[in-house]
Scaffold this active site. Structure first.
Site, PDB file in Angstrom:
ATOM      1  N   CYS A 117       0.816  -1.225   0.000  1.00  0.00           N
ATOM      2  CA  CYS A 117       0.000   0.000   0.000  1.00  0.00           C
ATOM      3  C   CYS A 117       0.849   1.274   0.000  1.00  0.00           C
ATOM      4  O   CYS A 117       0.360   2.343  -0.349  1.00  0.00           O
ATOM      5  CB  CYS A 117      -0.941   0.004   1.200  1.00  0.00           C
ATOM      6  SG  CYS A 117      -2.083  -1.378   1.193  1.00  0.00           S
ATOM      7  N   HIS A 162      -3.292   7.561   1.955  1.00  0.00           N
ATOM      8  CA  HIS A 162      -3.652   6.248   1.414  1.00  0.00           C
ATOM      9  C   HIS A 162      -5.072   5.942   1.879  1.00  0.00           C
ATOM     10  O   HIS A 162      -5.413   6.105   3.046  1.00  0.00           O
ATOM     11  CB  HIS A 162      -2.674   5.191   1.932  1.00  0.00           C
ATOM     12  CG  HIS A 162      -3.122   3.785   1.699  1.00  0.00           C
ATOM     13  ND1 HIS A 162      -3.626   3.356   0.495  1.00  0.00           N
ATOM     14  CD2 HIS A 162      -3.143   2.707   2.523  1.00  0.00           C
ATOM     15  CE1 HIS A 162      -3.934   2.073   0.582  1.00  0.00           C
ATOM     16  NE2 HIS A 162      -3.666   1.654   1.800  1.00  0.00           N
ATOM     17  N   ASN A 182      -9.965  -0.088  -0.492  1.00  0.00           N
ATOM     18  CA  ASN A 182      -8.507   0.014  -0.450  1.00  0.00           C
ATOM     19  C   ASN A 182      -7.941  -0.556  -1.759  1.00  0.00           C
ATOM     20  O   ASN A 182      -7.988  -1.760  -1.976  1.00  0.00           O
ATOM     21  CB  ASN A 182      -7.982  -0.763   0.763  1.00  0.00           C
ATOM     22  CG  ASN A 182      -6.477  -0.651   0.923  1.00  0.00           C
ATOM     23  OD1 ASN A 182      -5.782  -0.199   0.020  1.00  0.00           O
ATOM     24  ND2 ASN A 182      -5.986  -1.072   2.066  1.00  0.00           N
TER      25      ASN A 182
HETATM   26  N1  ACO Z   1     -18.757  -8.338   8.474  1.00  0.00           N
HETATM   27  C1  ACO Z   1     -19.282  -8.628   9.674  1.00  0.00           C
HETATM   28  N2  ACO Z   1     -18.536  -9.036  10.708  1.00  0.00           N
HETATM   29  C2  ACO Z   1     -17.214  -9.145  10.519  1.00  0.00           C
HETATM   30  C3  ACO Z   1     -16.587  -8.873   9.290  1.00  0.00           C
HETATM   31  C4  ACO Z   1     -17.430  -8.450   8.242  1.00  0.00           C
HETATM   32  N3  ACO Z   1     -16.961  -8.158   7.013  1.00  0.00           N
HETATM   33  N4  ACO Z   1     -15.274  -9.079   9.406  1.00  0.00           N
HETATM   34  C5  ACO Z   1     -15.047  -9.462  10.655  1.00  0.00           C
HETATM   35  N5  ACO Z   1     -16.213  -9.509  11.337  1.00  0.00           N
HETATM   36  C6  ACO Z   1     -16.448  -9.883  12.717  1.00  0.00           C
HETATM   37  C7  ACO Z   1     -15.358 -10.735  13.278  1.00  0.00           C
HETATM   38  O1  ACO Z   1     -15.528 -12.084  12.932  1.00  0.00           O
HETATM   39  C8  ACO Z   1     -15.529 -10.501  14.754  1.00  0.00           C
HETATM   40  O2  ACO Z   1     -16.591 -11.293  15.203  1.00  0.00           O
HETATM   41  P1  ACO Z   1     -16.520 -11.985  16.663  1.00  0.00           P
HETATM   42  O3  ACO Z   1     -16.460 -10.853  17.627  1.00  0.00           O
HETATM   43  O4  ACO Z   1     -17.795 -12.752  16.692  1.00  0.00           O
HETATM   44  O5  ACO Z   1     -15.292 -12.826  16.639  1.00  0.00           O
HETATM   45  C9  ACO Z   1     -15.975  -9.040  14.822  1.00  0.00           C
HETATM   46  O6  ACO Z   1     -16.459  -8.723  13.517  1.00  0.00           O
HETATM   47  C10 ACO Z   1     -14.864  -8.117  15.175  1.00  0.00           C
HETATM   48  O7  ACO Z   1     -13.750  -8.419  14.349  1.00  0.00           O
HETATM   49  P2  ACO Z   1     -12.438  -7.619  14.428  1.00  0.00           P
HETATM   50  O8  ACO Z   1     -11.467  -8.136  13.419  1.00  0.00           O
HETATM   51  O9  ACO Z   1     -11.993  -7.536  15.848  1.00  0.00           O
HETATM   52  O10 ACO Z   1     -12.962  -6.189  13.960  1.00  0.00           O
HETATM   53  P3  ACO Z   1     -12.245  -4.803  14.020  1.00  0.00           P
HETATM   54  O11 ACO Z   1     -13.036  -3.868  14.799  1.00  0.00           O
HETATM   55  O12 ACO Z   1     -10.791  -4.916  14.327  1.00  0.00           O
HETATM   56  O13 ACO Z   1     -12.375  -4.353  12.509  1.00  0.00           O
HETATM   57  C11 ACO Z   1     -11.046  -4.208  10.544  1.00  0.00           C
HETATM   58  C12 ACO Z   1     -11.777  -5.118  11.501  1.00  0.00           C
HETATM   59  C13 ACO Z   1     -12.059  -3.308   9.839  1.00  0.00           C
HETATM   60  C14 ACO Z   1     -10.335  -5.042   9.499  1.00  0.00           C
HETATM   61  C15 ACO Z   1     -10.039  -3.339  11.336  1.00  0.00           C
HETATM   62  O14 ACO Z   1      -9.232  -4.138  12.132  1.00  0.00           O
HETATM   63  C16 ACO Z   1      -9.176  -2.534  10.437  1.00  0.00           C
HETATM   64  O15 ACO Z   1      -9.624  -1.602   9.815  1.00  0.00           O
HETATM   65  N6  ACO Z   1      -7.870  -2.824  10.380  1.00  0.00           N
HETATM   66  C17 ACO Z   1      -6.980  -2.175   9.485  1.00  0.00           C
HETATM   67  C18 ACO Z   1      -6.916  -3.012   8.307  1.00  0.00           C
HETATM   68  C19 ACO Z   1      -6.602  -2.275   7.053  1.00  0.00           C
HETATM   69  O16 ACO Z   1      -6.990  -1.163   6.797  1.00  0.00           O
HETATM   70  N7  ACO Z   1      -5.852  -2.956   6.239  1.00  0.00           N
HETATM   71  C20 ACO Z   1      -5.535  -2.465   4.985  1.00  0.00           C
HETATM   72  C21 ACO Z   1      -4.183  -2.847   4.601  1.00  0.00           C
HETATM   73  S1  ACO Z   1      -2.986  -1.961   5.428  1.00  0.00           S
HETATM   74  C22 ACO Z   1      -3.220  -0.465   4.986  1.00  0.00           C
HETATM   75  O17 ACO Z   1      -3.583  -0.232   3.868  1.00  0.00           O
HETATM   76  C23 ACO Z   1      -3.008   0.559   6.006  1.00  0.00           C
END
Ligand code: ACO
Length: 325
Positions: A115, A252, A282
């Site tokens: 990224c 980004h 993204n």
């Molecule tokens: N829809 C519904 N529920 C979901 C989904 C979805 N698409 N994905 C995960 N869940 C559920 C999980 O299974 C979990 O359920 P549980 O509590 O029953 O186990 C719950 O939601 C919480 O999951 P988490 O992974 O803890 O959710 P979080 O609040 O951390 O959000 C996310 C996840 C959006 C991916 C967040 O961690 C994030 O934004 N991280 C950064 C990732 C990113 O931007 N990466 C891009 C690449 S790097 C970059 O470009 C910077």
């Protein structure tokens, strides 16, 4: 005393025609529009057609950037294409773009920093231009992340999309003062200890397969805001500018919460932040030039504006660049 700077002459972008909304995704995996919007700000992403490759997206963006810059492709002597999803393991997808534009001189290569790829590519091209070895560059970010997603993993497949963006850049002599146009500074960072937090579980040397994207989302999230604000503070220290001097912040486009968190921590006013992640998700290395192009075409970014770019991604890699448009 004059200085040589790499000045951006124009930009362009391209999104594949197929648009996949959150509601479409909710029919493919167990997710909802509400969950995706609340956690990421994403509402839709674009998906490349079956026979549409990264180099096709890159070529379309490059043509748009050349048209916006009013520059003939034959004057380009450097193509740097940031991508993690090349058409083939080799040759570089940049070579396909070069051939598509009918260019036979200069250099063309791919750069892989996930990224952060666009900021890395901008910095590398800036360095090569300022040595005098090249005069005019196309810097492109292009991705088909849809090809490396696990479409059964709701934790990752809702986040990414396909697209491309490009800028045309050339060396110009500038007065050496506060009003200089061009890349004023670029800072690149990497910390490979985090290489297993965001990765693809395949590759030519390890599995002989392409693999799928895997991510520890929470770990990425925790690291992102701190890393981004840290490197931006270096940019401010290096140039003497501050958040108050900025006209635009073009981060980004990974996640609205990361964008808003970084802007808030740096004291950048929300109205100066360019956000397009809602429209294309993204798109990794393509996201910054996609956002730039949107804000240039809708008249927000104008000649002379001070624009801050930043990115963070797999590796981890991260970086920031300050540009006078
Ligand atoms: N829809 C519904 N529920 C979901 C989904 C979805 N698409 N994905 C995960 N869940 C559920 C999980 O299974 C979990 O359920 P549980 O509590 O029953 O186990 C719950 O939601 C919480 O999951 P988490 O992974 O803890 O959710 P979080 O609040 O951390 O959000 C996310 C996840 C959006 C991916 C967040 O961690 C994030 O934004 N991280 C950064 C990732 C990113 O931007 N990466 C891009 C690449 S790097 C970059 O470009 C910077």
């Amino acid at each position: 005393m004059t200085v040589t700077r790499s000045v951006i002459l124009g930009c362009g972008s391209y999104l594949p025609s197929r648009r996949l909304t959150n509601d479409d995704l909710s029919r493919m995996v167990d997710t909802t529009d509400e969950w995706i919007v609340q956690r990421t700000g994403i509402r839709a992403r674009h998906i490349a057609a079956e026979k549409e490759f990264t180099s096709d997206l890159a070529l379309a963006a490059a043509r748009a950037a050349l048209a916006a810059a009013g520059v003939d492709a034959q004057t380009i002597d450097l193509i740097v294409l940031a991508t993690s999803t090349p058409d083939n393991t080799f040759p570089a997808s940049a070579a396909a773009v070069q051939a598509g534009l009918g260019i036979t001189q200069g250099a063309a290569f791919d750069l892989q920093a996930v990224c952060s790829g666009f900021v890395y590519a901008l910095s590398v091209a800036d360095g090569l231009l300022r040595t005098g070895a090249h005069q005019r560059a196309l810097v492109i970010g292009a991705e088909t992340f849809s090809r490396i997603l696990d479409w059964t993993d709701r934790g990752t497949c809702v986040l990414f999309g396909d697209g491309a963006g490009a800028v045309v850049m050339e060396t110009q002599s500038q007065p050496g003062g506060r009003d200089d146009r061009g890349i004023l500074t670029a800072h690149l960072r990497s910390d490979g200890r985090h290489k297993s937090k965001l990765y693809v579980d395949g590759g030519p040397s390890s599995t002989g397969t392409v693999g799928h994207l895997r991510m520890e989302g929470k770990e990425v999230f925790k690291f992102a805001v701190g890393a981004i604000t840290d490197v931006i503070k270096d940019v401010f220290r290096d140039t003497g500018y501050s958040a108050a001097d900025l006209d635009w912040f073009v981060p980004h486009q990974a996640n609205k919460r990361i964008i808003d968190g970084s802007a808030h921590k740096l004291g950048i006013a929300p109205e100066k932040v360019v956000t397009t992640v809602d429209q294309h998700g993204n798109t990794s290395a393509a996201s910054i030039p996609l956002a730039l192009d949107t804000a240039v075409r809708d008249g927000r970014i104008k000649r002379g504006d001070l624009v801050l770019l930043e990115a963070m991604g797999g590796g981890f890699t991260w970086g920031a660049a300050l540009v006078r448009w």
